[in-house]
Design an enzyme around this catalytic site. Structure first.
Site, PDB file in Angstrom:
ATOM      1  N   GLU A   1     100.373  57.740  42.721  1.00 37.99           N
ATOM      2  CA  GLU A   1     100.162  58.686  41.627  1.00 37.99           C
ATOM      3  C   GLU A   1     101.387  58.787  40.717  1.00 37.99           C
ATOM      4  O   GLU A   1     101.237  58.843  39.488  1.00 37.99           O
ATOM      5  CB  GLU A   1      99.811  60.057  42.194  1.00 37.99           C
ATOM      6  CG  GLU A   1      98.462  60.085  42.888  1.00 37.99           C
ATOM      7  CD  GLU A   1      98.173  61.373  43.627  1.00 37.99           C
ATOM      8  OE1 GLU A   1      97.021  61.516  44.087  1.00 37.99           O
ATOM      9  OE2 GLU A   1      99.063  62.241  43.731  1.00 37.99           O
TER      10      GLU A   1
ATOM     11  N   HIS B   1      97.167  69.928  40.850  1.00 37.20           N
ATOM     12  CA  HIS B   1      96.940  68.812  41.762  1.00 37.20           C
ATOM     13  C   HIS B   1      98.286  68.467  42.380  1.00 37.20           C
ATOM     14  O   HIS B   1      99.312  68.499  41.697  1.00 37.20           O
ATOM     15  CB  HIS B   1      96.408  67.569  41.026  1.00 37.20           C
ATOM     16  CG  HIS B   1      96.532  66.338  41.854  1.00 37.20           C
ATOM     17  ND1 HIS B   1      95.591  65.989  42.797  1.00 37.20           N
ATOM     18  CD2 HIS B   1      97.506  65.401  41.921  1.00 37.20           C
ATOM     19  CE1 HIS B   1      95.980  64.865  43.389  1.00 37.20           C
ATOM     20  NE2 HIS B   1      97.146  64.498  42.877  1.00 37.20           N
TER      21      HIS B   1
ATOM     22  N   ASN C   1      91.437  74.886  39.779  1.00 35.37           N
ATOM     23  CA  ASN C   1      92.367  75.382  40.789  1.00 35.37           C
ATOM     24  C   ASN C   1      93.827  75.136  40.409  1.00 35.37           C
ATOM     25  O   ASN C   1      94.689  75.055  41.267  1.00 35.37           O
ATOM     26  CB  ASN C   1      92.031  74.817  42.163  1.00 35.37           C
ATOM     27  CG  ASN C   1      92.117  73.312  42.218  1.00 35.37           C
ATOM     28  OD1 ASN C   1      92.578  72.649  41.289  1.00 35.37           O
ATOM     29  ND2 ASN C   1      91.672  72.744  43.323  1.00 35.37           N
TER      30      ASN C   1
ATOM     31  N   TYR D   1      91.654  59.311  40.144  1.00 36.94           N
ATOM     32  CA  TYR D   1      90.612  59.755  41.071  1.00 36.94           C
ATOM     33  C   TYR D   1      89.718  58.599  41.507  1.00 36.94           C
ATOM     34  O   TYR D   1      88.512  58.768  41.685  1.00 36.94           O
ATOM     35  CB  TYR D   1      89.769  60.859  40.421  1.00 36.94           C
ATOM     36  CG  TYR D   1      90.533  62.125  40.137  1.00 36.94           C
ATOM     37  CD1 TYR D   1      91.012  62.924  41.170  1.00 36.94           C
ATOM     38  CD2 TYR D   1      90.768  62.538  38.833  1.00 36.94           C
ATOM     39  CE1 TYR D   1      91.713  64.092  40.909  1.00 36.94           C
ATOM     40  CE2 TYR D   1      91.460  63.716  38.564  1.00 36.94           C
ATOM     41  CZ  TYR D   1      91.923  64.487  39.611  1.00 36.94           C
ATOM     42  OH  TYR D   1      92.616  65.649  39.359  1.00 36.94           O
TER      43      TYR D   1
ATOM     44  N   LYS E   1      97.031  71.317  35.780  1.00 38.95           N
ATOM     45  CA  LYS E   1      95.753  70.919  35.194  1.00 38.95           C
ATOM     46  C   LYS E   1      95.458  71.697  33.906  1.00 38.95           C
ATOM     47  O   LYS E   1      96.147  72.663  33.576  1.00 38.95           O
ATOM     48  CB  LYS E   1      94.638  71.154  36.214  1.00 38.95           C
ATOM     49  CG  LYS E   1      94.738  70.272  37.454  1.00 38.95           C
ATOM     50  CD  LYS E   1      93.590  70.603  38.384  1.00 38.95           C
ATOM     51  CE  LYS E   1      93.601  69.783  39.630  1.00 38.95           C
ATOM     52  NZ  LYS E   1      92.457  70.132  40.507  1.00 38.95           N
TER      53      LYS E   1
END
Length: 152
Positions: free
Chosen positions: A126, A115, A112, A49, A9
């Site tokens: 994905e 993903h 975080n 998402y 990310k």
């Protein structure tokens, strides 16, 4: 063998942790079969998402994922999806165990670092969002016999 999508990310890219994260996956024996850097668009964010688009937190998620480039990685290996998720640790970096990627490098729920696909169905969906079929590189690593038994 399973394939999983991994996204490094914007926070991972901005903090210059790309090499650290990739080296952990490689050290674990996972094989990179696709790799690229890209800028996530709002449209791609909405596709990725999709289950969160109507939720109150979605706008901040989109703002974050589109704020800087990401690195998309297709990883392959035995139980790759489960292995990667264990390596990442809890979603919230504050709750992630030391030794996990998030436990070692994250102190946020949203920032975080990584993903990862959570199921084979998610991985297929994905991976198709980020890679064309011809962008996968199928190859055999010469060191595989030294990493696992033939019957695994």
């Amino acid at each position: 063998m399973q394939r999983s999508l991994i996204l490094l990310k914007p926070d991972c890219v901005q903090r210059r942790l790309i090499g650290e994260v990739i080296s952990r996956f490689e050290a674990k024996g996972l094989q990179i079969v696709g790799l690229k850097m890209l800028q996530v668009t709002p449209e791609l964010s909405q596709q990725h998402y999709a289950e969160h688009v109507e939720k109150p937190f979605y706008k901040s998620l989109e703002d974050f994922i589109t704020s800087a480039p990401v690195v998309a990685i297709a990883l392959e290996g035995l139980d790759a999806i489960g292995v990667v998720r264990e390596m990442l640790g809890a979603t919230n970096g504050l709750k992630a165990a030391p030794g996990t990627l998030r436990g070692d490098f994250s102190s946020s729920r949203q920032m975080n670092l990584v993903h990862a696909s959570d199921s084979e169905e998610s991985a297929k969906r994905e991976l198709a969002l980020y890679f064309k079929p011809e962008e996968f590189c199928d190859y055999t690593l010469n060191l595989v016999p030294f990493m696992r038994a033939d019957d695994e």
